[in-house]
Motif scaffolding. Structure first.
Motif, PDB file in Angstrom:
ATOM      1  N   THR A   2       2.582  12.336   9.996  1.00  0.00           N
ATOM      2  CA  THR A   2       2.345  13.211   8.851  1.00  0.00           C
ATOM      3  C   THR A   2       1.128  14.092   9.109  1.00  0.00           C
ATOM      4  N   ARG A   4      -2.268  15.961   8.742  1.00  0.00           N
ATOM      5  CA  ARG A   4      -3.483  15.761   7.943  1.00  0.00           C
ATOM      6  C   ARG A   4      -4.205  17.090   7.845  1.00  0.00           C
ATOM      7  N   GLU A  37       6.029  16.022   3.621  1.00  0.00           N
ATOM      8  CA  GLU A  37       4.884  15.233   3.175  1.00  0.00           C
ATOM      9  C   GLU A  37       3.642  15.604   3.974  1.00  0.00           C
ATOM     10  N   THR A  39      -0.844  14.720   4.311  1.00  0.00           N
ATOM     11  CA  THR A  39      -2.025  13.965   3.922  1.00  0.00           C
ATOM     12  C   THR A  39      -3.158  14.963   3.762  1.00  0.00           C
ATOM     13  N   GLU A  47      -8.300  10.005   0.791  1.00  0.00           N
ATOM     14  CA  GLU A  47      -7.296  11.019   1.103  1.00  0.00           C
ATOM     15  C   GLU A  47      -6.137  10.911   0.117  1.00  0.00           C
ATOM     16  N   TRP A  48      -5.283  11.927   0.132  1.00  0.00           N
ATOM     17  CA  TRP A  48      -4.163  11.993  -0.804  1.00  0.00           C
ATOM     18  C   TRP A  48      -2.853  12.162  -0.067  1.00  0.00           C
ATOM     19  N   ARG A  49      -1.845  11.425  -0.522  1.00  0.00           N
ATOM     20  CA  ARG A  49      -0.477  11.710  -0.099  1.00  0.00           C
ATOM     21  C   ARG A  49       0.024  12.850  -0.965  1.00  0.00           C
ATOM     22  N   GLU A  51       2.905  16.543  -1.194  1.00  0.00           N
ATOM     23  CA  GLU A  51       4.124  17.172  -0.700  1.00  0.00           C
ATOM     24  C   GLU A  51       4.046  18.675  -0.874  1.00  0.00           C
ATOM     25  N   GLU A  66      -0.377  10.605  -4.538  1.00  0.00           N
ATOM     26  CA  GLU A  66      -1.050   9.307  -4.634  1.00  0.00           C
ATOM     27  C   GLU A  66      -2.376   9.332  -3.891  1.00  0.00           C
ATOM     28  N   MET A  68      -5.324   7.607  -1.812  1.00  0.00           N
ATOM     29  CA  MET A  68      -5.436   6.485  -0.871  1.00  0.00           C
ATOM     30  C   MET A  68      -6.906   6.341  -0.491  1.00  0.00           C
TER      31      MET A  68
END
Length: 251
Positions: A2, A4, A37, A39, A47-49, A51, A66, A68
């Motif tokens: 994913t 970043r 998706e 990060t 950090e954030w998930r 989209e 979400e 994290m």
């Protein structure tokens, strides 16, 4: 993997935001599509998930999903203050110091420095190195972006230092006979401020000044390391020492 991306924007669960220009270009270069998706991290921790919602010619809109609370920092702050190496070596030094966990970098202009910058040029150099730091954080997983301060003359920087405190150990990379190995001199658990010279080393006057301000001479061994190698080696040694002394670390 994913992607970043550093995105210093307001993030909250379900919140939508436009990515800043650098992150937008990154998404476009990767040819991501809506629904992909990401990060995201703002540089201040965690950090954030997220989209991708929409991609335009000049903007990318995302939605945070979400939070994290991930941290990948060293257990102590290690600040590097160093005489700037010339040419592109400083770029590499900044990148690798970020990967190794430096909490901040203070470039210095010393008596024997080859690279000398001041004023507007110094500010531009700092901005250039800060961009390298951000890219390194995106790559290595750090969520806190260490600052690269504008270059200062060593003596001016020394004058700005406050009195030493027990929480921060001041260390001077040195080849002098009384320099102790870092492992022997290091006080575990304390923050560290490392001072390292330029290609020609610190002058006798600069060395004396550093000692008078509480910098203890330490050594990396008998070999003479380049100005862009020595601070990275010192940072790696400290990181290894802390890892070995932490619960679950190697003996």
């Amino acid at each position: 993997m994913t992607p970043r991306l550093h995105a210093p924007v307001e993030l909250a669960a379900g919140h939508e935001a436009d990515l800043p220009p650098n992150a937008t270009r990154h998404v476009q270069v990767l040819r991501l599509q809506p629904g992909a998706e990401l990060t995201l991290f703002d540089g201040r921790g965690g950090e954030w998930r997220a989209e991708v919602l929409a991609i335009g010619r000049k903007d990318v809109r995302v939605r945070a999903i979400e939070a994290m609370p991930v941290e990948r920092e060293l257990p102590m702050r290690v600040v590097l203050a160093l005489g700037m190496p010339a040419n592109e070596r400083m770029d590499t030094l900044v990148e690798k110091a970020t990967e190794l966990g430096a909490a901040a970098i203070q470039p210095l202009v010393c008596e024997r420095s080859v690279l000398r910058v001041a004023g507007e040029r110094a500010e531009k150099k700092a901005a250039h190195w800060q961009a390298i730091v951000i890219a390194a954080c995106e790559q290595c997983g750090r969520n806190r972006v260490p600052p690269v301060h504008a270059p200062l003359p060593l003596r001016e920087w020394m004058a700005s230092l406050e009195a030493g405190d027990a929480a921060t150990q001041r260390l001077l990379l040195s080849l002098d006979d009384d320099a102790r190995p870092i492992a022997a001199a290091r006080r575990g658990g304390t923050d560290a401020l490392f001072l390292s010279g330029p290609e020609g080393g610190l002058s006798e006057g600069e060395l004396a000044l550093a000692r008078s301000r509480g910098f203890a001479p330490v050594s990396l061994g008998s070999r003479v390391l380049r100005a862009d190698t020595a601070p990275l080696a010192a940072l790696a040694v400290i990181a290894a020492l802390e890892a070995a002394s932490s619960p679950g670390g190697a003996a």
